[in-house]
Scaffold this motif. Structure first.
Motif, PDB file in Angstrom:
ATOM      1  N   MET A 176      -8.232   4.380   2.820  1.00  0.00           N
ATOM      2  CA  MET A 176      -6.912   6.437   2.871  1.00  0.00           C
ATOM      3  C   MET A 176      -5.919   5.670   3.742  1.00  0.00           C
ATOM      4  N   VAL A 177      -4.867   6.261   3.932  1.00  0.00           N
ATOM      5  CA  VAL A 177      -3.672   6.283   4.374  1.00  0.00           C
ATOM      6  C   VAL A 177      -3.605   7.237   5.619  1.00  0.00           C
ATOM      7  N   GLY A 178      -3.599   7.296   6.306  1.00  0.00           N
ATOM      8  CA  GLY A 178      -3.646   8.596   7.253  1.00  0.00           C
ATOM      9  C   GLY A 178      -4.926   8.924   7.374  1.00  0.00           C
ATOM     10  N   SER A 179      -6.214   8.415   7.351  1.00  0.00           N
ATOM     11  CA  SER A 179      -7.033   9.313   7.556  1.00  0.00           C
ATOM     12  C   SER A 179      -7.443   9.542   9.183  1.00  0.00           C
ATOM     13  N   PRO A 180      -7.839  10.356   9.305  1.00  0.00           N
ATOM     14  CA  PRO A 180      -8.195  10.651  11.298  1.00  0.00           C
ATOM     15  C   PRO A 180      -8.591   9.543  11.765  1.00  0.00           C
ATOM     16  N   TYR A 181      -7.832   9.494  13.059  1.00  0.00           N
ATOM     17  CA  TYR A 181      -8.072   8.651  13.699  1.00  0.00           C
ATOM     18  C   TYR A 181      -8.105   7.091  13.740  1.00  0.00           C
ATOM     19  N   GLN A 182      -7.080   6.986  12.584  1.00  0.00           N
ATOM     20  CA  GLN A 182      -6.484   5.247  11.809  1.00  0.00           C
ATOM     21  C   GLN A 182      -5.532   5.505  12.561  1.00  0.00           C
ATOM     22  N   THR A 183      -5.306   4.103  13.139  1.00  0.00           N
ATOM     23  CA  THR A 183      -4.126   3.108  14.770  1.00  0.00           C
ATOM     24  C   THR A 183      -3.926   2.473  12.828  1.00  0.00           C
ATOM     25  N   ASN A 184      -2.792   1.989  13.770  1.00  0.00           N
ATOM     26  CA  ASN A 184      -1.677   0.586  12.533  1.00  0.00           C
ATOM     27  C   ASN A 184      -3.402  -0.854  12.914  1.00  0.00           C
ATOM     28  N   GLU A 185      -3.607  -0.425  13.925  1.00  0.00           N
ATOM     29  CA  GLU A 185      -4.668  -1.930  13.963  1.00  0.00           C
ATOM     30  C   GLU A 185      -5.956  -2.085  13.317  1.00  0.00           C
ATOM     31  N   TYR A 191     -15.725  -2.528 -10.882  1.00  0.00           N
ATOM     32  CA  TYR A 191     -17.062  -1.794  -9.965  1.00  0.00           C
ATOM     33  C   TYR A 191     -15.600  -1.040  -9.894  1.00  0.00           C
ATOM     34  N   LEU A 192     -15.064   0.044  -8.690  1.00  0.00           N
ATOM     35  CA  LEU A 192     -14.857   0.801  -7.904  1.00  0.00           C
ATOM     36  C   LEU A 192     -15.327   1.467  -6.294  1.00  0.00           C
ATOM     37  N   LEU A 193     -15.181   0.466  -4.866  1.00  0.00           N
ATOM     38  CA  LEU A 193     -15.905   1.175  -4.040  1.00  0.00           C
ATOM     39  C   LEU A 193     -15.071   0.894  -2.980  1.00  0.00           C
ATOM     40  N   ARG A 194     -14.983   1.969  -2.842  1.00  0.00           N
ATOM     41  CA  ARG A 194     -13.532   1.599  -1.451  1.00  0.00           C
ATOM     42  C   ARG A 194     -14.027   1.714  -0.696  1.00  0.00           C
ATOM     43  N   HIS A 195     -14.095   0.343   0.334  1.00  0.00           N
ATOM     44  CA  HIS A 195     -14.430  -0.110   1.837  1.00  0.00           C
ATOM     45  C   HIS A 195     -14.070   0.913   2.534  1.00  0.00           C
ATOM     46  N   GLU A 196     -13.067   1.998   2.349  1.00  0.00           N
ATOM     47  CA  GLU A 196     -12.853   3.186   3.529  1.00  0.00           C
ATOM     48  C   GLU A 196     -12.304   3.072   4.843  1.00  0.00           C
ATOM     49  N   SER A 197     -12.373   1.472   6.187  1.00  0.00           N
ATOM     50  CA  SER A 197     -11.765   1.396   6.178  1.00  0.00           C
ATOM     51  C   SER A 197     -12.578   0.021   7.284  1.00  0.00           C
ATOM     52  N   ALA A 198     -12.118  -0.954   7.486  1.00  0.00           N
ATOM     53  CA  ALA A 198     -12.606  -1.928   7.576  1.00  0.00           C
ATOM     54  C   ALA A 198     -12.512  -2.796   9.235  1.00  0.00           C
ATOM     55  N   ASN A 199     -12.330  -1.357   9.662  1.00  0.00           N
ATOM     56  CA  ASN A 199     -12.826  -1.094  11.983  1.00  0.00           C
ATOM     57  C   ASN A 199     -14.437  -0.158  11.716  1.00  0.00           C
ATOM     58  N   GLU A 200     -15.123  -1.352  13.121  1.00  0.00           N
ATOM     59  CA  GLU A 200     -15.750  -0.474  12.796  1.00  0.00           C
ATOM     60  C   GLU A 200     -15.824   0.752  13.726  1.00  0.00           C
ATOM     61  N   ASP A 201     -14.853   0.853  14.911  1.00  0.00           N
ATOM     62  CA  ASP A 201     -14.844   2.428  15.485  1.00  0.00           C
ATOM     63  C   ASP A 201     -14.768   2.855  14.582  1.00  0.00           C
TER      64      ASP A 201
END
Ligand code: 5AD
Ligand code: FES
Length: 346
Positions: free
Chosen positions: A199-208, A155-165
């Motif tokens: 995704m790498v470089g999604s909007p508002y993504q920071t190195n954090e 099963y593939l389910l990308r978490h998309e971002s592990a940062n809540e905000d």
């Protein structure tokens, strides 16, 4: 220093990941790439596994802000493949040597749990030793259990971002990171080979944000991780945003191979869309899987998550051959096995 520590230790702290992502040089990247390749070859040799991707519905009840087929987009011509059409894709795929089928779709209420179960059973009934991967979003534990019992393997389910905000900036409020994570843990518990990713470089993504992704993935211990650059879609609120960087995506592929050495790690279509040699570069950075498109060419253009997606024109009728040539051009071998994750081999 950080590069050496990452290679020796297999992980970094959040602060260290941030520093690495902020300051890495081309030399650091090359060192990580070499180590990633070594690890990839240790577990997978020169083999590259293939998965036949069947995009069986582009209906979706969700509205992820980045995605071209989100439910709200009125400009998408919606389609669903019938059971017969799905089985026909599998037949073509089987004859081409595919032993894994990935059924990917939007979160489409028409495909009830029962219908998914039926499809899984029909495919498994016909192609006994194939593997089936589902990629159909967030479902209940009971649904996942039924899919598993019906014979779905992965099963593939990308978490998309592990940062809540950050997660909130990419999704409407009905969607929560917490639920996403719970789904992933449930899938693992049910014995699916489980894939997360972002995704790498999604909007508002920071190195954090990326550091949070790496830490979450190390904790989840998935069997697979899918990453690709963000690419804007013209009908979304992110139409004018920058696309993700090739360089950083490749760096992160290498970092993932180092922190989770045994995972199945695809060189994604988005990477191939960003750069003409993107998938080859992905494999050379530590990826070991490709997922050529098996969907009927008549629907491919309609499954446009982002602009200019490759393999959607008539020329792409035979992605398998195209990818085989590409893989051989870099000294690797495209193989027909099921390609279970080396995580399962311990
Ligand atoms: N650019 C790149 N990848 C995207 N995805 C969705 N929209 C985009 C986009 N605009 C990715 C998501 C999803 C996967 C199927 O495709 O990460 O999980
Ligand atoms: Fe689809 Fe090359 S992989 S056209």
């Amino acid at each position: 220093m950080l590069v050496k520590k990452l290679i020796d230790q297999g992980y970094l702290s959040k602060e260290e990941y941030i520093l690495l992502l902020e300051q890495y040089t081309q030399e650091d990247k090359e060192q990580l790439r070499k180590r990633a390749l070594e690890l990839k070859e240790k577990y997978y040799g020169k083999k590259v596994y293939t998965r036949g991707l069947i995009e069986f519905t582009n209906y979706c009840k969700n509205n992820c802000f980045y995605c071209g087929i989100q439910g709200k987009n009125k400009n998408v011509e919606r389609y669903r493949l019938s059971m017969d059409e799905i089985l026909e894709c599998c037949q073509i795929g089987w004859n081409l040597g595919f032993r894994t089928f990935v059924l990917q779709g939007g979160e489409d209420p028409y495909f009830t749990d029962e219908r998914i179960v039926e499809i899984v059973k029909a495919i498994k009934g016909t192609y006994e030793n194939c593997a089936i991967t589902l990629s159909i979003g967030e479902k209940s534990y009971e649904a996942y259990k039924k899919f598993r019992e019906a014979g779905a393997d992965r099963y593939l389910l990308r978490h998309e971002s592990a940062n809540e905000d950050h997660y909130k900036k990419l999704h409407p409020e009905e969607m929560t990171l917490q639920n996403r994570k719970e789904c992933l843990y449930q899938l693992k518990e049910l014995g699916f080979e489980t894939g997360a990713g972002f995704m790498v470089g999604s909007p508002y993504q920071t190195n954090e944000c990326l550091a949070d992704d790496l830490i979450f993935l190390k904790e989840l211990q998935p069997h697979m991780v899918g990453i690709g650059p963000f690419i804007p879609h013209h009908d979304t609120i992110f139409a004018q945003q920058e696309k993700g960087s090739l360089d950083k995506t490749l760096l992160l592929i290498s970092v993932l191979r180092i922190i989770l050495p045994k995972i199945n790690l695809p060189a994604t279509t988005a990477l191939g869309t960003l750069d003409a040699k993107g998938r080859e570069k992905g494999i050379q950075a530590g990826a070991n899987v490709v997922m050529p498109n098996l969907s009927p060419t008549s629907v491919r253009k309609k499954y446009e998550l982002y602009d200019n997606k490759i393999c959607t024109g008539d020329e792409a009728a035979e992605c398998r051959g195209c990818l085989q040539r590409r893989i051989e051009s870099i000294g690797c071998e495209m193989v027909s096995e099921r390609g279970d994750s080396a995580v399962l081999r311990e």
